[in-house]
Scaffold this active site. Sequence first.
Site, mmCIF file in Angstrom:
data_model
loop_
_atom_site.group_PDB
_atom_site.id
_atom_site.type_symbol
_atom_site.label_atom_id
_atom_site.label_comp_id
_atom_site.label_asym_id
_atom_site.label_seq_id
_atom_site.Cartn_x
_atom_site.Cartn_y
_atom_site.Cartn_z
ATOM 1 N N ARG A 137 6.884 4.344 -5.283
ATOM 2 C CA ARG A 137 5.766 5.056 -4.651
ATOM 3 C C ARG A 137 5.234 4.189 -3.520
ATOM 4 N NH1 ARG A 137 1.128 5.338 -8.103
ATOM 5 N NH2 ARG A 137 0.227 3.810 -6.702
ATOM 6 N N GLU A 158 1.292 -0.736 0.342
ATOM 7 C CA GLU A 158 2.328 -1.446 -0.420
ATOM 8 C C GLU A 158 3.359 -0.456 -0.914
ATOM 9 O OE1 GLU A 158 1.701 -2.820 -4.350
ATOM 10 O OE2 GLU A 158 0.477 -1.111 -4.925
ATOM 11 N N ASN A 160 5.420 0.387 -4.449
ATOM 12 C CA ASN A 160 5.509 0.091 -5.882
ATOM 13 C C ASN A 160 6.919 0.399 -6.344
ATOM 14 O OD1 ASN A 160 2.467 -0.189 -6.611
ATOM 15 N ND2 ASN A 160 2.594 1.665 -5.363
ATOM 16 N N SER A 165 2.688 5.107 -11.338
ATOM 17 C CA SER A 165 2.161 6.089 -12.297
ATOM 18 C C SER A 165 1.433 7.242 -11.600
ATOM 19 C CB SER A 165 1.227 5.383 -13.276
ATOM 20 O OG SER A 165 0.227 4.725 -12.554
ATOM 21 N N LYS A 357 4.825 -8.449 -3.120
ATOM 22 C CA LYS A 357 4.089 -8.529 -1.850
ATOM 23 C C LYS A 357 4.797 -9.480 -0.877
ATOM 24 C CE LYS A 357 0.390 -6.373 -3.798
ATOM 25 N NZ LYS A 357 0.895 -5.525 -4.861
ATOM 26 N N LYS A 416 -3.612 -11.361 -0.959
ATOM 27 C CA LYS A 416 -2.935 -10.739 -2.110
ATOM 28 C C LYS A 416 -2.000 -11.707 -2.826
ATOM 29 C CE LYS A 416 -2.802 -6.074 -0.169
ATOM 30 N NZ LYS A 416 -1.999 -4.849 -0.088
ATOM 31 N N GLU A 420 0.574 -6.624 -9.558
ATOM 32 C CA GLU A 420 0.493 -5.164 -9.465
ATOM 33 C C GLU A 420 -0.619 -4.669 -10.375
ATOM 34 O OE1 GLU A 420 2.428 -3.503 -7.445
ATOM 35 O OE2 GLU A 420 3.625 -5.249 -6.922
ATOM 36 N N GLY A 421 -1.026 -3.435 -10.160
ATOM 37 C CA GLY A 421 -1.928 -2.787 -11.115
ATOM 38 C C GLY A 421 -3.390 -2.807 -10.717
ATOM 39 N N ARG A 502 -5.202 9.596 -3.668
ATOM 40 C CA ARG A 502 -6.344 8.984 -4.346
ATOM 41 C C ARG A 502 -7.485 8.878 -3.358
ATOM 42 N NH1 ARG A 502 -3.520 3.717 -6.519
ATOM 43 N NH2 ARG A 502 -2.411 4.078 -4.579
HETATM 44 P P1 ADP Z 1 -1.897 -3.485 -6.374
HETATM 45 O O1 ADP Z 1 -0.440 -3.743 -6.378
HETATM 46 O O2 ADP Z 1 -2.651 -4.369 -7.273
HETATM 47 O O3 ADP Z 1 -2.203 -2.032 -6.553
HETATM 48 P P2 ADP Z 1 -2.481 -3.100 -3.567
HETATM 49 O O4 ADP Z 1 -1.804 -3.856 -2.509
HETATM 50 O O5 ADP Z 1 -2.042 -1.687 -3.737
HETATM 51 O O6 ADP Z 1 -2.366 -3.921 -4.919
HETATM 52 O O7 ADP Z 1 -4.039 -3.130 -3.310
HETATM 53 C C1 ADP Z 1 -4.981 -2.511 -4.185
HETATM 54 C C2 ADP Z 1 -5.935 -1.640 -3.398
HETATM 55 O O8 ADP Z 1 -6.620 -2.417 -2.427
HETATM 56 C C3 ADP Z 1 -5.243 -0.530 -2.619
HETATM 57 O O9 ADP Z 1 -5.053 0.610 -3.414
HETATM 58 C C4 ADP Z 1 -6.204 -0.306 -1.460
HETATM 59 O O10 ADP Z 1 -7.247 0.570 -1.837
HETATM 60 C C5 ADP Z 1 -6.790 -1.699 -1.220
HETATM 61 N N1 ADP Z 1 -6.029 -2.370 -0.164
HETATM 62 C C6 ADP Z 1 -4.911 -3.103 -0.293
HETATM 63 N N2 ADP Z 1 -4.452 -3.545 0.878
HETATM 64 C C7 ADP Z 1 -5.303 -3.096 1.799
HETATM 65 C C8 ADP Z 1 -5.395 -3.228 3.218
HETATM 66 N N3 ADP Z 1 -4.493 -3.927 3.914
HETATM 67 N N4 ADP Z 1 -6.420 -2.624 3.854
HETATM 68 C C9 ADP Z 1 -7.348 -1.914 3.171
HETATM 69 N N5 ADP Z 1 -7.342 -1.768 1.833
HETATM 70 C C10 ADP Z 1 -6.322 -2.344 1.138
HETATM 71 MG MG MG Z 2 -1.377 -0.461 -5.306
#
Ligand code: ADP
Ligand code: MG
Length: 588
Positions: A137, A158, A160, A165, A357, A416, A420-421, A502
């Site tokens: 995803r 990102e 996944n 899920s 990442k 970061k 994940e999660g 979302r």
């Molecule tokens: P995880 O793998 O823990 O889900 P993500 O990279 O998806 O980590 O980041 C979690 C949340 O943080 C994302 O769903 C988003 O809402 C916010 N986020 C992550 N990266 C960015 C970014 N570059 N700019 C704005 N919001 C971000």
């Molecule tokens: Mg995420």
Amino acid sequence: MRTCDKTDVALPLAPRNEEETTVLLQEALGMAATTGLLMRSAGGSRTDSAHVKPAFCHAPVCLLPNALPVQEYVKARRLATIWNLLVARIAHDGPWLLQTLASVLPHDEFTRRLVEIFQAINGAGRDVQKIQLGITRSDYMLHAGESGSGSPELKQVEINTIAASFGCLSTQVTRLHQYLVQKVLGHSRLSSKSFILPHNETMRGLAHGLAAAHKEYLRQESVMFKPSQPSRPGRRPCVLMLVQADERNINDQKLLEICLWEEFGVLLHRATLLEVARNAHLDLQRRQNLLLVSPLISDTGEEDVQEAEVEVTVAYFRAGYDPSDYSSEGEWKGRELIEMSAAIKCPSISHHLAGTKKVQEALCRPGVLERFLKDAEDVDAIRNCFVGLYGLDPECEGATAAVAAACNSPQHFVLKPQREGGGHNLYDQDLVEALSQMTAEERAAYILMEKIRPPPFEAFFLRDCSVLRGLAVLELGVYGVYLGDGEGKRVILNESVGHLLRTKLASSHEGGVAAGFAVLSSPLLVGGGEDSGILSKKYFSTSRDFTMSARVWRRQRFWKIGATGIAFWGVGLFLTYIAVSKRSGKLQ
Ligand code: ADP
Ligand code: MG
């Protein structure tokens, strides 16, 4: 309740008054309960996978769909097949993967253990299963650009590659919104010149992927062993879903289990990694087939359920992505057993690592996408959805400058780790403090990412049976399903199967639904001017519309034109033959 028959819509969709909000709320709660759009309530407990104490509440949702530019949606859906192939090729390139992750390992024990399993399987040549199932995803947010001017474009948050899920609940949210828009808001159709509420076939698409992998495993077995070594009679083949012991998002998983059974006749069994460690073993007489003692599945056909062994065809991970999923050595043993087995993994350990990442950051470096993708158009399409990503290991060009920029303007960055999660990223002052306290080597376990700036809009959230109103932003996820080898030589399936939208409060940094930051929603595709043409096309009725990468589209068009040309040429030749034959008196 209003029941007028409208086709023109005031956008964005919103309840027109308090009374309508109450009706939407009541209808949404009823529909959620009826269609399984539920999550286990926090505190709803269970003892093991066989004894569940149900305590469910509706999943947090937006009361109505949220507007998204149609051309951005189409773009993201089409990117999925390119991502699928890209991830599969990265996973297949062990040396590149190991080199890319090397700087992360000294200060990230979790990733190090995953890499050790990867090395053990690959180094010993014990990878007995070449076919991988990827359920990916890719998540995107609209980015408004520097000055906030121009149309916002989707940029990738990102990708996944493990435990992506909410696919099934997102299908149910689309149903909910289709129902509310038609019944309560009174719009007779789900598309018009100004908007469309697209279908969302994610649930069926994911089940289809699992069923195709199950079928491929059985095909391999029949080719390798037929007819001299039949599998033990009564040993039922089934898909194994690896789950967390205290999973709250259980309906999302059960809906998939039911869809897989009803539509494809394939059994799915849920177990934790610890249960696998305790109850599974490899059949070394054959090709390391994974056998699991299951108290839930009977092989006798008799009424009293007995313990039976099932043969795992596909190991589908909905757990195993977070260190907390490995609270003892038992869970690691379960993971290793699965990786060594002949089951098709979803994902394999290499596919899992391809979603880190650090890999995402490496893909931004010059020439790296070209290493994995041959088509320049595909490379451009993927690169166009990147924002700035910076590696922090001392060897990374620009690492020092990136750290300085982030400390000076933390509001423009996200820090970061390889996790994940949700809930692991660092923002604002936390980011500055973390960067200043870490050594250069410790920083190497993190990446810095430019912050995406989505335009806020007003949304109506339904949480804990009540409606809240607030400024919100969107995150679109697109699910891809890939079944094939890592080289892209044998591709059995490569599809863009559906979406997840979302919506979260604009003031919230994180975006996870399970983690309590966001709610589920669905996109209301809008577009004026040039884009109104897209809205009128029948793009959105089936996932097939999005399953082809740019190259395949071109190739298909070429063959279509070629086939038409050949058909005309053949008919022309035939007519000439008849004319000549008539003239020469062969035909009377
Ligand atoms: P995880 O793998 O823990 O889900 P993500 O990279 O998806 O980590 O980041 C979690 C949340 O943080 C994302 O769903 C988003 O809402 C916010 N986020 C992550 N990266 C960015 C970014 N570059 N700019 C704005 N919001 C971000
Ligand atoms: Mg995420």
